[in-house]
Design an enzyme around this catalytic site. Structure first.
Site: not given
Length: 758
Positions: A420, A453, A493, A544-545
């Site tokens: 993290c 979260d 998709d 998330h980056t």
């Protein structure tokens, strides 16, 4: 080429692809400055070399002979190429404002956009005349004029307004070409008449008397009517009027005079002269902003007024590159000293030219051959790329930074944490994402509007969820455009199954660097992605980056389909007699493999990217409405791989017509040169599914059935009686390359289900 491992500490943005800027790109390509990134913003991928433009119009050169490929040159220089139009500057914020993309930050800015015709000063000129400048827009106007003349019945009267070197040379080049075009059509070339208008008493006022006399004689011999001291004051649909009140009927009017600065410059606060050109000092630096430079026709050198001639723009490239380097390093700038006399080689249209330098003059066919040699040598500098200096591994940044920035730079270069600890900083991320406006949906209960979260999404009654995920590294240097392609690819998709996109979660990696640079990279990339997601009605709900060696982006997409699955399009379901349809051209794999080797043309890449950012949403709806029996989106496994995935569960064979495959421009050339994607060998292993490849392997389209696609089209089968209407509707929706590429056969006894038809 600039090392991609170097953190970016300073951004130099080049607005325009003029002669000076191509010199800057070549300079930085040959000798990169560690820590400094170049970005080119230009509305066109191919920039013309003005010295060869008359030869192109006369028919002596091809389009590619006289145009520099900015996309390839930028790749050589390690620069980002953004194809867009600049409309303003935010000098206080250090940003370039573009028409179609987010603002682009800069530490140093250079402007080399040429001049713009001030046609509004003459009534009717903007509506009825063909402007030569800006030169990068002239080609389409010239081709349109050429077609109009070819179709025009009877006599055609053509006026050229402006009798400087450009106007005289253009007149003779156009006359030479158009007469031959009419001859080729079996028409009398004397149907054409040319009129040259000069507001001054003489043509070529900046050249010596011998040169003027030479061209007066040529114009007379070729029966070009010269109107001296005849300022054009009004232009109509089929006429023009001069200052003395004379009205002349004209079928075409070409404008080669009264150019000035682009209108958007007037709102930037930069110091401009009366014509709207940027006032610069001897360092080619704006008088009002030391962080802004200008060169070529758009620059007005205050120490010495210069003629708007390409020779000055070319020679300004070297001092401009040097001063951009010195400026970001905090070093003293160099002075630009223009030559007092310069060589002008002016062609007469027919492989004959006149040389002019101060009081001297020569002419002959040998002068044209000399000019041709000089011009081709110049162009070769930007078409053949020698070995480049690489920064030594571990070499520290060569730019000087303020104390706070230096601390950030040390942090950016130091050994990075894992886990993290490799996340992009919260403040950087919040600033970057805070400027985005993802679409809001009622069924997204907790998302980016109230971060937690995890996101919470409701599944509407009667609906089932469709899940997919895609992720890949950047293959182009434009993060905004890459974001659009990545989002479009991930949505494919969902659409291929007939679903509606509901929510998306992003995962991205961004190279380490100064906070401001990382923030902008995230903002640019996610701006492009959110535009695509919003258009699809898909809410970005989180993600998330983290830091990584390369820019990369992917999405986990949730979609909705009817719970009873009657609306779901599957890979299986093909039926004998169905027609096989492909909605987009193929070839992205080979094209971008060639792009990485500097072996493509910019227009090929432009066309490929336009295809890749075209959504499959409307195409899927159309196929569904026409009763598609099977469908998938074309991606990394290539055409053959996806066909195998469809035939096996369907229990059928396929007859594939190689000659019918729609191909992206340039794909045939690059694949024929043996330039193929790194994924191609894995896809080629599926050739065991081909029944008669021995007789098809020599077909030029054969390698492209293995070519992996990014954001490719839809591959579907529809009943034969509905295929024609379906294809017509798909083309009407913008899928212009849609084609029937085969048909479904009953399953045979052979183990190979794909029958190739040449």
């Amino acid at each position: 080429m600039q090392s991609r491992d170097q953190p970016v500490l300073r951004d130099i943005v080049l607005v325009g692809g003029g002669h000076s800027h191509v010199g800057v790109l070549k300079s930085f390509g040959m000798k990169p400055l560690p820590g400094v990134r170049l970005t080119v913003i230009c509305r066109d991928t191919h920039t013309p070399y003005s010295g060869m433009l008359p030869g192109y119009i006369a028919g002596h050169y091809s389009y590619d002979d006289v145009h520099i490929d900015l996309s390839t040159l930028a790749a050589f220089a390690g620069a980002r190429f953004f194809r867009d139009e600049v409309i303003d500057l935010d000098r206080a914020g250090g940003k370039v404002i573009c028409r179609n993309r987010p603002p682009v930050p800069y530490d140093r800015l250079s402007i080399n956009i040429g001049s713009t015709p001030q046609m509004s000063q003459v009534a009717g000129a903007a509506e009825h005349a063909v402007a030569v400048k800006p030169i990068h827009l002239f080609n389409q106007r010239w081709l349109a004029l050429l077609e109009r003349v070819q179709r025009h019945a009877g006599k055609t009267r053509i006026a050229i307004v402006g009798a400087g070197a450009g106007g005289v040379e253009l007149t003779l080049a156009m006359q030479y070409r158009l007469r031959r075009e009419l001859q080729a059509l079996g028409r009398d070339p004397n149907e054409l008449s040319f009129h040259l208008f000069s507001s001054a008493a003489n043509i070529l006022p900046t050249h010596n008397r011998r040169v003027r006399r030479s061209f007066e004689r040529v114009l007379s011999e070729r029966q070009v009517v010269l109107h001296a001291s005849s300022e054009v004051t009004q232009v109509g649909a089929a006429s023009l009027q001069t200052a003395d009140g004379e009205v002349l009927d004209m079928d075409e009017v070409v404008w080669v005079t009264q150019a000035g600065g682009a209108p958007w410059l007037r709102q930037t606060g930069l110091a401009l002269d009366d014509a709207g050109f940027i006032q610069v000092n001897e360092h080619l630096q704006s008088l009002s902003d030391p962080h802004v430079f200008a060169a070529g026709d758009i620059a007005a050198l205050m120490s010495r007024p210069l003629e708007k001639a390409g020779v000055f723009a070319v020679r300004q490239g070297k001092p401009l590159a040097a001063n951009l380097r010195r400026s970001v390093q905090g070093a003293p700038l160099l002075s630009y000293r223009p030559q007092r006399q310069w060589l002008a080689l002016i062609s007469t249209g027919d492989r004959h030219a006149v040389a002019s330098r101060g009081p001297l003059s020569w002419q002959g066919d040998w002068v044209w051959r000399w000019k041709d040699w000089i011009d081709r040598r110049f162009m070769n500098r930007f078409q053949s790329f020698p070995a480049m200096d690489e920064a030594a591994p571990g070499q520290p940044p060569a730019v000087k930074l303020e104390h706070e920035e230096a601390a950030q730079a040390i942090s950016a270069i130091a050994m990075r944490c894992g886990g993290c600890g490799a996340k992009v900083g919260a403040s950087v991320l919040s600033r970057a994402l805070g400027a985005l406006q993802p679409i809001a949906r009622d069924d997204v209960l907790i998302g980016l509007h109230a971060p937690d979260d995890a996101a919470v999404v409701r599944v509407p009654p009667g609906k089932a969820m469709v899940h997919t995920v895609d992720f890949f590294r950047a293959f182009i240097d434009d993060p905004y455009l890459f974001g659009k392609v990545a989002a479009n690819h991930a949505l494919g998709d969902i659409f291929a199954m007939g679903g509606q996109a509901q929510s998306a979660t992003a995962i991205a990696t961004v190279p380490a660097g100064l906070e401001a640079k990382v923030e902008d990279a995230v903002f640019q990339m996610m701006s492009g992605a959110v535009e695509v997601l919003n258009e699809a009605g898909c809410a970005l709900v989180g993600g998330h980056t983290g830091e990584g060696k390369e820019l990369a982006l992917g999405f986990a997409i949730n979609g909705l389909v009817d719970e009873d699955l009657h609306s779901v399009m599957r890979k299986g379901g093909m039926r004998p007699g169905d027609v096989l349809i492909l909605t987009k051209a193929i070839g992205t794999g080979t094209l971008f493999a060639a792009y990485a080797r500097l072996q493509t043309r910019g227009r090929w890449i432009d066309a490929a990217l336009e295809s890749m950012i075209q959504s499959n949403r409307l195409g899927a709806q159309c196929l569904q409405a026409h009763g598609a029996t099977a469908c998938t989106d074309l991606t990394g496994f290539g055409l053959l791989g996806h066909l195998v995935e469809m035939t096996r569960p369907s229990g059928v064979d396929i007859e594939l017509e190689l000659a019918a495959l729609p191909l992206l421009e340039g794909a045939l050339e690059t694949s024929a040169a043996g330039i193929l994607s790194s994924l191609q060998p894995a896809n080629v292993r599926l050739r065991r599914a081909l029944r008669n490849q021995a007789e098809a392997v020599s077909h030029p389209n054969y390698p492209l059935i293995f070519d992996p696609q990014t954001a490719g089209g839809l591959l579907a089968t529809v009943p034969a009686d509905r295929a024609e209407a379906c294809i017509a509707e798909l083309r009407g929706l913008g899928y212009s390359k849609t084609a029937a590429i085969g048909r479904v056969l009953a399953q045979g006894d052979a183990l190979e289900p794909i029958v190739l038809k040449c």
